[in-house]
Design a protein around this motif. Structure first.
Motif, PDB file in Angstrom:
ATOM      1  N   GLY A 227       0.804  -1.213   0.000  1.00  0.00           N
ATOM      2  CA  GLY A 227       0.000   0.000   0.000  1.00  0.00           C
ATOM      3  C   GLY A 227       0.837   1.263   0.000  1.00  0.00           C
ATOM      4  O   GLY A 227       0.374   2.343   0.392  1.00  0.00           O
ATOM      5  N   ARG A 228       2.059   1.165  -0.473  1.00  0.00           N
ATOM      6  CA  ARG A 228       2.992   2.286  -0.406  1.00  0.00           C
ATOM      7  C   ARG A 228       2.662   3.353  -1.442  1.00  0.00           C
ATOM      8  O   ARG A 228       2.305   3.049  -2.584  1.00  0.00           O
ATOM      9  N   LEU A 229       2.766   4.615  -1.042  1.00  0.00           N
ATOM     10  CA  LEU A 229       2.691   5.740  -1.958  1.00  0.00           C
ATOM     11  C   LEU A 229       4.104   6.165  -2.321  1.00  0.00           C
ATOM     12  O   LEU A 229       5.003   6.134  -1.487  1.00  0.00           O
ATOM     13  N   VAL A 230       4.297   6.579  -3.571  1.00  0.00           N
ATOM     14  CA  VAL A 230       5.617   7.013  -4.024  1.00  0.00           C
ATOM     15  C   VAL A 230       5.517   8.418  -4.601  1.00  0.00           C
ATOM     16  O   VAL A 230       4.477   8.835  -5.109  1.00  0.00           O
ATOM     17  N   GLY A 231       6.609   9.156  -4.519  1.00  0.00           N
ATOM     18  CA  GLY A 231       6.656  10.484  -5.097  1.00  0.00           C
ATOM     19  C   GLY A 231       6.669  10.440  -6.612  1.00  0.00           C
ATOM     20  O   GLY A 231       6.959   9.396  -7.218  1.00  0.00           O
ATOM     21  N   GLY A 232       6.372  11.577  -7.224  1.00  0.00           N
ATOM     22  CA  GLY A 232       6.287  11.630  -8.677  1.00  0.00           C
ATOM     23  C   GLY A 232       7.578  11.259  -9.368  1.00  0.00           C
ATOM     24  O   GLY A 232       7.564  10.549 -10.393  1.00  0.00           O
ATOM     25  N   ALA A 233       8.716  11.720  -8.849  1.00  0.00           N
ATOM     26  CA  ALA A 233       9.992  11.392  -9.470  1.00  0.00           C
ATOM     27  C   ALA A 233      10.254   9.892  -9.407  1.00  0.00           C
ATOM     28  O   ALA A 233      10.708   9.283 -10.386  1.00  0.00           O
ATOM     29  N   ARG A 234       9.962   9.281  -8.266  1.00  0.00           N
ATOM     30  CA  ARG A 234      10.122   7.829  -8.123  1.00  0.00           C
ATOM     31  C   ARG A 234       9.150   7.088  -9.045  1.00  0.00           C
ATOM     32  O   ARG A 234       9.510   6.087  -9.663  1.00  0.00           O
ATOM     33  N   ALA A 235       7.926   7.581  -9.157  1.00  0.00           N
ATOM     34  CA  ALA A 235       6.941   6.952 -10.035  1.00  0.00           C
ATOM     35  C   ALA A 235       7.403   6.963 -11.487  1.00  0.00           C
ATOM     36  O   ALA A 235       7.173   6.005 -12.234  1.00  0.00           O
ATOM     37  N   ALA A 236       8.085   8.028 -11.892  1.00  0.00           N
ATOM     38  CA  ALA A 236       8.612   8.077 -13.253  1.00  0.00           C
ATOM     39  C   ALA A 236       9.738   7.070 -13.440  1.00  0.00           C
ATOM     40  O   ALA A 236       9.827   6.391 -14.478  1.00  0.00           O
ATOM     41  N   ARG A 237      10.597   6.937 -12.436  1.00  0.00           N
ATOM     42  CA  ARG A 237      11.690   5.959 -12.544  1.00  0.00           C
ATOM     43  C   ARG A 237      11.156   4.529 -12.592  1.00  0.00           C
ATOM     44  O   ARG A 237      11.742   3.659 -13.246  1.00  0.00           O
ATOM     45  N   LEU A 238      10.037   4.278 -11.902  1.00  0.00           N
ATOM     46  CA  LEU A 238       9.429   2.947 -11.929  1.00  0.00           C
ATOM     47  C   LEU A 238       8.730   2.654 -13.250  1.00  0.00           C
ATOM     48  O   LEU A 238       8.415   1.499 -13.541  1.00  0.00           O
ATOM     49  N   GLY A 239       8.459   3.683 -14.031  1.00  0.00           N
ATOM     50  CA  GLY A 239       7.762   3.507 -15.292  1.00  0.00           C
ATOM     51  C   GLY A 239       6.269   3.734 -15.209  1.00  0.00           C
ATOM     52  O   GLY A 239       5.551   3.528 -16.186  1.00  0.00           O
ATOM     53  N   ILE A 240       5.774   4.156 -14.043  1.00  0.00           N
ATOM     54  CA  ILE A 240       4.351   4.475 -13.918  1.00  0.00           C
ATOM     55  C   ILE A 240       4.034   5.743 -14.692  1.00  0.00           C
ATOM     56  O   ILE A 240       2.984   5.857 -15.331  1.00  0.00           O
ATOM     57  N   MET A 241       4.937   6.697 -14.630  1.00  0.00           N
ATOM     58  CA  MET A 241       4.759   7.992 -15.284  1.00  0.00           C
ATOM     59  C   MET A 241       5.696   8.111 -16.477  1.00  0.00           C
ATOM     60  O   MET A 241       6.815   7.589 -16.456  1.00  0.00           O
ATOM     61  N   ASN A 242       5.239   8.842 -17.494  1.00  0.00           N
ATOM     62  CA  ASN A 242       6.116   9.159 -18.614  1.00  0.00           C
ATOM     63  C   ASN A 242       7.090  10.273 -18.260  1.00  0.00           C
ATOM     64  O   ASN A 242       8.245  10.268 -18.703  1.00  0.00           O
ATOM     65  N   TYR A 243       6.589  11.239 -17.480  1.00  0.00           N
ATOM     66  CA  TYR A 243       7.407  12.378 -17.077  1.00  0.00           C
ATOM     67  C   TYR A 243       7.059  12.755 -15.645  1.00  0.00           C
ATOM     68  O   TYR A 243       5.925  12.545 -15.196  1.00  0.00           O
ATOM     69  N   ALA A 244       8.033  13.336 -14.945  1.00  0.00           N
ATOM     70  CA  ALA A 244       7.786  13.962 -13.649  1.00  0.00           C
ATOM     71  C   ALA A 244       8.345  15.376 -13.736  1.00  0.00           C
ATOM     72  O   ALA A 244       9.532  15.564 -14.042  1.00  0.00           O
ATOM     73  N   GLU A 245       7.491  16.360 -13.487  1.00  0.00           N
ATOM     74  CA  GLU A 245       7.851  17.759 -13.682  1.00  0.00           C
ATOM     75  C   GLU A 245       7.605  18.569 -12.414  1.00  0.00           C
ATOM     76  O   GLU A 245       6.891  18.130 -11.503  1.00  0.00           O
ATOM     77  N   GLU A 246       8.176  19.759 -12.373  1.00  0.00           N
ATOM     78  CA  GLU A 246       7.807  20.721 -11.347  1.00  0.00           C
ATOM     79  C   GLU A 246       6.327  21.062 -11.506  1.00  0.00           C
ATOM     80  O   GLU A 246       5.781  20.978 -12.614  1.00  0.00           O
ATOM     81  N   PRO A 247       5.640  21.442 -10.427  1.00  0.00           N
ATOM     82  CA  PRO A 247       4.186  21.662 -10.506  1.00  0.00           C
ATOM     83  C   PRO A 247       3.738  22.574 -11.639  1.00  0.00           C
ATOM     84  O   PRO A 247       2.757  22.281 -12.318  1.00  0.00           O
ATOM     85  N   THR A 248       4.468  23.659 -11.870  1.00  0.00           N
ATOM     86  CA  THR A 248       4.052  24.611 -12.904  1.00  0.00           C
ATOM     87  C   THR A 248       4.295  24.090 -14.314  1.00  0.00           C
ATOM     88  O   THR A 248       3.803  24.683 -15.286  1.00  0.00           O
TER      89      THR A 248
END
Length: 269
Positions: free
Chosen positions: A174-195
């Motif tokens: 049930g772990r939550l991961v940060g956006g940068a980590r999610a991108a490294r795992l391949g969940i996300m295509n990109y991880a960006e600053e909020p803006t």
């Protein structure tokens, strides 16, 4: 049928905003004061917006995003499960149907994850074709930490996106991961600053929209055809399992612990 090249189009309910311009639709969950959670109001408005999108035959790409610091915090069980005329599992399935309808959108769909996406909100992100994360936000399915089974077919989609070992680790803990980590795992295509989340999503959408639209739709169908991609079937089973576990003492303890900001004491019943 209406088409996207008739000019700019804007639809607004209080809960969901929909803007169509230059063959690109942007659908915004707009209940920031409630973390864009899955209330009855938001789900109904979202479903109406998805149906509107499906009727726009000249669309070339769709972006789904949220307002405020959350993309979607998942289910609001107090408001979304109140139909006493349905069986419990039918309530859970109805809860996810509007988000599952994203799978029926023919052009590519990009999740512009402006903020946190948890539980059913994480499932909404996964059912999109591409994902741009806020590198500082949290993402994942924390159902086991709350004491009930997952919904929104996350157990179907996540292993197909990042592989079984990594999906097992995230879903079973049930772990939550940060956006940068999610991108490294391949969940996300990109991880960006909020803006930069929406600018990156728009850039990607325009790149897709510049391609031959009929070919892009064919390619999308071909990609998913050979993945055994059928989140709806899993969501139906999820509804039964989630409704059963939601009746258990561990689920009550998990929710209470979350609200009280303490570790749960699960007893396996």
């Amino acid at each position: 049928r209406p088409t996207a090249n008739e000019g700019a189009f804007t639809m607004a309910t209080n809960a969901v905003l929909l803007e169509i311009n230059d063959h690109i639709a942007v659908l915004t969950l707009n209940r920031p004061e409630n973390r864009n959670s899955m209330t009855t109001e938001l789900l109904a408005a979202f479903h109406a917006a998805v149906l509107k999108v499906q009727r726009q035959r000249d669309l070339r790409c769709v972006i789904i995003t949220g307002s405020g610091p959350h993309f979607c915090a998942g289910a609001d069980f107090n408001s979304a499960l109140g139909d006493g005329d349905r069986l419990p599992h039918e309530n859970f399935l109805a809860l996810y149907q509007p988000f599952l309808a994203v799978a029926d959108i023919e052009p590519p769909v990009i999740a512009a994850l402006n903020g946190h996406a948890v539980g059913g909100g994480f499932g909404l992100a996964l059912i999109c074709d591409l994902r741009v994360a806020n590198m500082h936000s949290k993402y994942g399915a924390n159902f086991t930490r709350l004491g009930f089974h997952s919904g929104m077919a996350v157990t179907h989609m996540l292993p197909r996106l990042i592989g079984l070992p990594r999906a097992n680790e995230l879903l079973l803990t049930g772990r939550l991961v940060g956006g940068a980590r999610a991108a490294r795992l391949g969940i996300m295509n990109y991880a960006e600053e909020p803006t930069e989340v929406m600018p990156r999503a728009l850039k990607l959408a325009r790149e897709i929209a510049a391609c031959a639209p009929a070919v892009v739709r064919m390619m999308k169908r071909s990609i998913y055809r050979d993945l055994d991609w059928n989140p709806r079937a899993t969501a139906e089973l999820d509804a039964h399992l989630q409704s059963r576990t939601f009746e258990m003492a561990d689920a009550r303890e998990g929710v209470a612990a979350l609200l009280e900001k303490r570790e749960p004491a699960f007893r396996g019943r």
